[in-house]
Design a protein around this motif. Structure first.
Motif: not given
Length: 460
Positions: A327-335
């Motif tokens: 989840f964090s891998q995508f969340m960092l891109i979004y954030y």
């Protein structure tokens, strides 16, 4: 304590041979069907082109067609016709999609089982450095996995030499020729790190050091069986600490080299952790499964229900950790508001080939182990332990499939007999090497200083 020795019986060898034969048959069928489909597609494409050539086209339509062709070529980064002999030669080296799919599957399975072997050493090293007592009774199982390392190293080099151009886009020389339409500024900017001699050099160093450290640890562990004493334990702890430091760096750089660089334009600061998490959960599941099966067949009487419970807890906990990284891998891109980096996920979610695998990956590797292992008693029953670990092993194979195939095959990917057959062949080979190695050494490290703690390890 009586010495316990695993017997690699002819029945077990026969079972592994049957798995390998089934794999070969399925692989042959998969290659046949895939090659046939590729041939039909190419023939259909040529027929379409011939039909289009025979259609009357007005001048305005021709201009529009040429304009569209130019845009498409610039968008996909492909060189225009007549650009030069160099680019044409490079394109001539690209293979048919069915052969490319074989290379992709070779790479998927090799990465999966190399990780399983490498994390076997890591598991052993962690136990010595942390002075863990609960695991002393099963330390030889992950040690046997690591016997695959030299085979995995040879396969990694061989597959890269044979199929590197098909797997890794950055290996094509035409991408670095300035002044041409094929020139890729992003890939050219990474040439100091992503170049074939340096890539192969790093590969050889990784495997050489990993294997040598494994051999040292294994040698000292077997000497401890013969001579006893605490000196060997402290030497093993020092060797393990050195290995963990080297592993901490090279496990990430290997993930960048062998998997992340397939999608050369994309990057992720979490990727090294992500691959480590997938490898680690796979290794924990494999250790648990082999331990349970051996115990059910009369071996490892020293292993208590508390030890099995702890193994189940590790699989449960690190399945959650893998999901956190996922989840964090995508969340960092979004954030970070980087929409250009979402292409990695768009390619996998918008494709008919990969979208289902994307969600199956999450179900097998998070929801299933999380829900089944949440009750305390499920981690103490061998039936649940076997079911969950088998699902996790299959699930993380799909994880590597999803990391590698879309980047290599693009829209030509698929899943069928070819993938299943290749996985069965690699699985049978790995199992044969691991069990053969396990049969050559005492199954339990009888003079391990923590062996008494393992014998009396109970979780209430």
């Amino acid at each position: 304590m009586a010495e316990e020795q695993f017997q690699f019986t002819s029945k077990a060898k026969k079972t592994i041979s049957i798995i390998a034969i089934v794999g070969v048959v399925l692989l042959g069928l998969g290659i046949f069907f895939t090659a046939s489909d590729s041939g039909h597609s190419e023939q259909s494409g040529h027929q379409t082109e011939d039909t289009m050539d025979n259609l009357p086209v007005v001048a305005d339509d021709l201009e529009d067609a040429h304009a569209t062709e130019d845009i498409d070529q610039k968008h996909f980064g492909e060189p225009e016709h007549g650009e030069g002999e160099h680019a044409g030669a490079e394109h001539g080296e690209e293979h048919a999609s069915w052969l490319k799919r074989i290379y992709a599957n070779l790479w998927i399975n090799n990465m999966y089982f190399v990780g399983l072997a490498l994390l076997g050493v890591f598991f052993v090293a962690i136990q010595y450095v942390s002075q863990a007592g609960w695991s002393a009774s099963l330390i030889r199982i992950p040690m046997s996995f690591s016997s695959w390392l030299p085979i995995g190293g040879a396969l990694t080099l061989l597959i890269f030499l044979l199929g590197g151009h098909d797997i890794f886009h950055w290996t094509h020389d035409y991408l670095y020729v300035e002044g041409t339409d094929a020139y890729d500024e992003i890939i050219a900017g990474k040439r100091g790190y992503l170049n074939t001699p340096f890539f192969i050099g790093r590969m050889i160093v990784y495997f050489a050091v990993w294997y040598l450290m494994f051999r040292f640890i294994r040698k000292k562990s077997l000497e401890e069986d013969l001579k006893g004493g605490q000196d060997y334990f402290f030497r093993l702890r020092a060797l393990s600490a050195i290995f963990i430091v080297f592993f901490a760096v090279t496990s990430s750089t290997a993930a960048w080299d062998w998997i992340l660089s397939i999608d050369t334009h994309w990057f992720s600061t979490m990727f090294g952790w992500y691959v480590f998490a997938s490898w680690w959960v796979t290794a924990l599941a494999a250790i648990t499964l082999v331990t349970v099966i051996l115990k059910e067949n009369g071996y490892l009487k020293i292993v208590t229900t508390g030890v099995l419970h702890d193994l189940g807890k590790f699989v449960f906990a690190f399945s959650i950790f893998w999901t956190y990284i996922w989840f964090s891998q995508f969340m960092l891109i979004y954030y970070s508001n980087m929409p250009e980096e979402t292409i990695y996920f768009i390619e996998r979610l918008s494709s008919d080939h990969y979208s289902k695998v994307f969600f199956v990956n999450l179900i097998l590797n998070f929801f299933f182990p999380f829900l089944v292992f949440m009750p305390r008693d499920s981690k103490r029953h061998t039936v649940f332990l076997k079911i969950v670990t088998i699902i996790v092993l299959i699930g993380h194979w799909f994880d590597f499939y999803l990391m590698i195939t879309p980047g290599v095959m693009k829209e030509d990917g698929g899943f069928g007999f070819l993938e299943i057959g290749m996985a069965l062949i690699f699985g049978a080979a790995f199992l044969f090497v691991a069990l053969r190695s396990l049969s050559k050494i005492p199954l339990v490290a009888k003079n391990h200083p923590m062996i008494e703690e393992a014998k009396h390890h109970h979780v209430f």
